[in-house]
Design a protein around this motif. Sequence first.
Motif, short mmCIF file in Angstrom:
data_model
loop_
_atom_site.label_atom_id
_atom_site.label_comp_id
_atom_site.label_asym_id
_atom_site.label_seq_id
_atom_site.Cartn_x
_atom_site.Cartn_y
_atom_site.Cartn_z
N LYS A 290 0.83 -1.21 0.00
CA LYS A 290 0.00 0.00 0.00
C LYS A 290 0.87 1.26 0.00
O LYS A 290 0.60 2.22 -0.73
N SER B 41 -3.25 10.53 1.80
CA SER B 41 -3.25 9.07 1.83
C SER B 41 -2.14 8.53 2.72
O SER B 41 -2.33 7.54 3.43
N LYS C 37 -3.28 9.11 6.40
CA LYS C 37 -4.53 8.46 6.78
C LYS C 37 -4.50 6.95 6.57
O LYS C 37 -4.83 6.17 7.47
N GLU C 38 -4.11 6.52 5.37
CA GLU C 38 -4.13 5.09 5.05
C GLU C 38 -2.96 4.33 5.66
O GLU C 38 -3.00 3.11 5.77
#
Length: 316
Positions: free
Chosen positions: A83, A182, A185-186
């Motif tokens: 990711k 991103s 947060k991710e």
Amino acid sequence: HRDLHLSLRRQRQMCIRDSINNLACFSAMFLWAIGFPAAEILLDSWGALTLVFFRFFITVILLIPFWIFLEGLDTFLNSPIIKGLRIGFIGWGLGAILLLVGQKLSDPVTPTICAAMMPIFGAIVEVAFDNRKMKLNLIIGICLAIFGGYLATGVNLSEGTFNLGTIICLISVMLFAWCTRSSTKELKNISVLGQTSLTMAGGMIAALFFLILSLLFNFGETRIGNIDSFHLILLFIFIFISQTVSQTIWMWGAKGLGVLFASFHSNAVPFYVMIIMVFLFGDIWNWVQASGAFVVALGVLIAQNNKWDYFINNRN
């Protein structure tokens, strides 16, 4: 009285926290700005794609071992590696390449103008993904940051040309905003150092991909430039100070402020570059750029001042 005391104490703690995060974003942008004069000289002999790749590569080989040393190999192996690489590939890597392509298809002024739109894209990202409510003080702050950003560039807006290159530059700036959000947060379950390391590694893979593509099809910008002592110092500034350190501090500050408020600070970068050029190279002080930085700072203060909401609510 006890509830009032706790409320005041909480507000004071939040104020201190926001001040530290704002200082972090300011420091990150100032360190990033130091890299621009260095890049100007380096690009005389280095290809842009080669320079971008080496910038990511050196950053990664410094950050990942340092991350493993501080937090352990298990932390690294259990982190969301795929990711993180995906976010960095699309955001930092593809964004950096698109900005370069956009400048090639337009002119040097257009990317600067597009970069001043960062607060708008920061707002779009937070409204779309985090349900951010656009309050009056926030709208005023964004407008001031954009206007101040244009003043800080020191360029005439009429010098820019709206074409395919402009659209590509705007897409790259949106990718930078998306990537900042991103990453924080991710990838929130890992440290800021881990977030920076993984996303920088993704950016490196993207830069390597485009570098190989350019070598295969002879697109250019792939030459390795001078590596004498003077250029090694410039490379140290451009890579270590302006990216490795700057990006880590930026991610830390953005994690606390959010992509919208953090993006305000990027609009003052041209003013920081001007300061560096004045003190190191004897350039002329530009009061228009200085006033632009002041307007950006005013936008930051207004956008983060919750007293506006209190005043409006009580007035109604």
